[in-house]
Design an enzyme around this catalytic site. Sequence first.
Site, PDB file in Angstrom:
ATOM      1  N   GLY A 177      -0.603  -2.128  -6.307  1.00  0.00           N
ATOM      2  CA  GLY A 177      -1.714  -2.645  -7.101  1.00  0.00           C
ATOM      3  C   GLY A 177      -1.285  -3.577  -8.210  1.00  0.00           C
ATOM      4  O   GLY A 177      -2.118  -4.159  -8.904  1.00  0.00           O
ATOM      5  N   TYR A 178       0.036  -3.700  -8.406  1.00  0.00           N
ATOM      6  CA  TYR A 178       0.588  -4.591  -9.434  1.00  0.00           C
ATOM      7  C   TYR A 178       1.538  -5.569  -8.773  1.00  0.00           C
ATOM      8  O   TYR A 178       2.023  -5.335  -7.663  1.00  0.00           O
ATOM      9  CB  TYR A 178       1.330  -3.785 -10.508  1.00  0.00           C
ATOM     10  N   GLN A 192       9.022  -4.832  -9.096  1.00  0.00           N
ATOM     11  CA  GLN A 192       8.391  -5.190 -10.365  1.00  0.00           C
ATOM     12  C   GLN A 192       9.282  -4.804 -11.546  1.00  0.00           C
ATOM     13  O   GLN A 192       9.406  -5.550 -12.523  1.00  0.00           O
ATOM     14  CB  GLN A 192       7.025  -4.503 -10.474  1.00  0.00           C
ATOM     15  N   GLY A 221       1.492   3.175  -9.739  1.00  0.00           N
ATOM     16  CA  GLY A 221       1.189   2.856 -11.128  1.00  0.00           C
ATOM     17  C   GLY A 221       1.811   1.580 -11.670  1.00  0.00           C
ATOM     18  O   GLY A 221       2.384   0.760 -10.952  1.00  0.00           O
ATOM     19  N   HIS A 238       7.059  -3.369   2.009  1.00  0.00           N
ATOM     20  CA  HIS A 238       7.858  -2.202   2.396  1.00  0.00           C
ATOM     21  C   HIS A 238       8.714  -2.526   3.619  1.00  0.00           C
ATOM     22  O   HIS A 238       8.241  -2.443   4.751  1.00  0.00           O
ATOM     23  CB  HIS A 238       6.941  -1.007   2.704  1.00  0.00           C
ATOM     24  N   CYS A 287       8.889  -2.739  -3.830  1.00  0.00           N
ATOM     25  CA  CYS A 287       7.537  -2.474  -4.344  1.00  0.00           C
ATOM     26  C   CYS A 287       7.557  -2.287  -5.865  1.00  0.00           C
ATOM     27  O   CYS A 287       7.826  -3.230  -6.591  1.00  0.00           O
ATOM     28  CB  CYS A 287       6.943  -1.273  -3.597  1.00  0.00           C
ATOM     29  N   GLY A 341       6.696   3.200  -5.529  1.00  0.00           N
ATOM     30  CA  GLY A 341       6.039   4.247  -6.299  1.00  0.00           C
ATOM     31  C   GLY A 341       4.704   3.782  -6.849  1.00  0.00           C
ATOM     32  O   GLY A 341       4.325   2.617  -6.684  1.00  0.00           O
ATOM     33  N   ASN A 364       1.658  -1.647  -0.011  1.00  0.00           N
ATOM     34  CA  ASN A 364       0.840  -0.696  -0.758  1.00  0.00           C
ATOM     35  C   ASN A 364       1.181  -0.819  -2.234  1.00  0.00           C
ATOM     36  O   ASN A 364       2.063  -0.127  -2.729  1.00  0.00           O
ATOM     37  CB  ASN A 364       1.108   0.731  -0.248  1.00  0.00           C
ATOM     38  N   SER A 381       3.242   6.315  -3.342  1.00  0.00           N
ATOM     39  CA  SER A 381       2.600   5.169  -3.995  1.00  0.00           C
ATOM     40  C   SER A 381       1.084   5.326  -4.072  1.00  0.00           C
ATOM     41  O   SER A 381       0.425   4.654  -4.857  1.00  0.00           O
ATOM     42  CB  SER A 381       2.934   3.864  -3.259  1.00  0.00           C
ATOM     43  N   GLU A 404      10.927  -0.773   4.888  1.00  0.00           N
ATOM     44  CA  GLU A 404      11.116   0.460   5.666  1.00  0.00           C
ATOM     45  C   GLU A 404       9.907   0.802   6.524  1.00  0.00           C
ATOM     46  O   GLU A 404       9.943   1.755   7.320  1.00  0.00           O
ATOM     47  CB  GLU A 404      11.438   1.628   4.726  1.00  0.00           C
TER      48      GLU A 404
END
Length: 342
Positions: free
Chosen positions: A272-273, A232, A202, A313, A228, A200, A270, A12, A315
């Site tokens: 950004g979107y 989305q 982006g 997350h 994550c 992941g 972690n 990520s 995990e």
Amino acid sequence: MVGYTEALTDPSYSGQILTLTYPLVGNYGVPDSSIKDTDGIPKFFESDKIQVRGLVVHELSLTASHWNLSMTLDEWLYNEKIPGISGIDTRELTKKIRTGGVMMAALVVSDSEIDVEKIKKQLVSAPSYDSEQFMDDVSTKQEKVYGDENQSVVVIDTGAKNAIIRNIREIGYKVIRLPWDTSYEKIMSYHPKGVVLSSGPGDPQKCPNTIETAKKLIENNIPTLGICLGAQIIGIAGNTDTYKLKYGHRGQNKPCVNLENNQVYVTSQNHGYGITPESLEKSEFNLWFTNADDKTVEGIKHKKQKCIAVQFHPEAAPGPYDCKFVFEELQHLMEEGTSAKE
């Protein structure tokens, strides 16, 4: 303070410069990458290489001590040709990011005077993070199988961490890891009990094939968990909108509220979107978790189908294990057809 080994190998973080606020970094070095579990997964790393493009720390420890020490952090970065810089006031830098938002940056070290304007021009002409396509870099190129149990879970790899694989193995399923753009029909040819859309890097809108696959998984009521980026993607497939956060959620201490029992969990994050909160009303989902700090969407459950997703997350790796129960929620959907609460 701890966890840089896991963070640096988290897909990520691909395409990003990572800055750590704890002032001393590297004092326990880097563990032995050859130590693997019974499935052949490295025990202490989240992928097979350092994923960040650069590392920023205040003070780098050039000596290290740990029972599992293999090399120093400096040696590891050097071996993988990843630049780093020390002597930076990382807490002041973090305040700038908090105020100005995430931004393009460059690491520059020189004995002579630095031409700042020249560096700025180079940054302007460089490809922006938002425009990059990461999937070909972070996703597996072919099928990978872990375990030999009769019942399996497919992981759609949009930058999956090894810990996701480990956690599914821990609840007793064979894991089949497939490329990010695998079709619904190909996935179902493995007859999985459930599907996980992984974390992941982006913008989720850059994964149209995965969104189409997620739509079919929901339509056909296949037990599905999104983590994550996967959350989305599932959100978009169920008619939510997504947006880019000002500076994202990154760290091991993000408080999230489970709206089903009003309990607060400390989570590792972690991203950004995120999913646009206002879009949930017109979507196929109910809000499951919310962020205690900024009220952003941290978890969703489908109103009718066997589909759940979390923005954090579960995990961990690194971080607290408060939310490993999310994998048990998936198991409940696969075995009982309902979530644990129902």
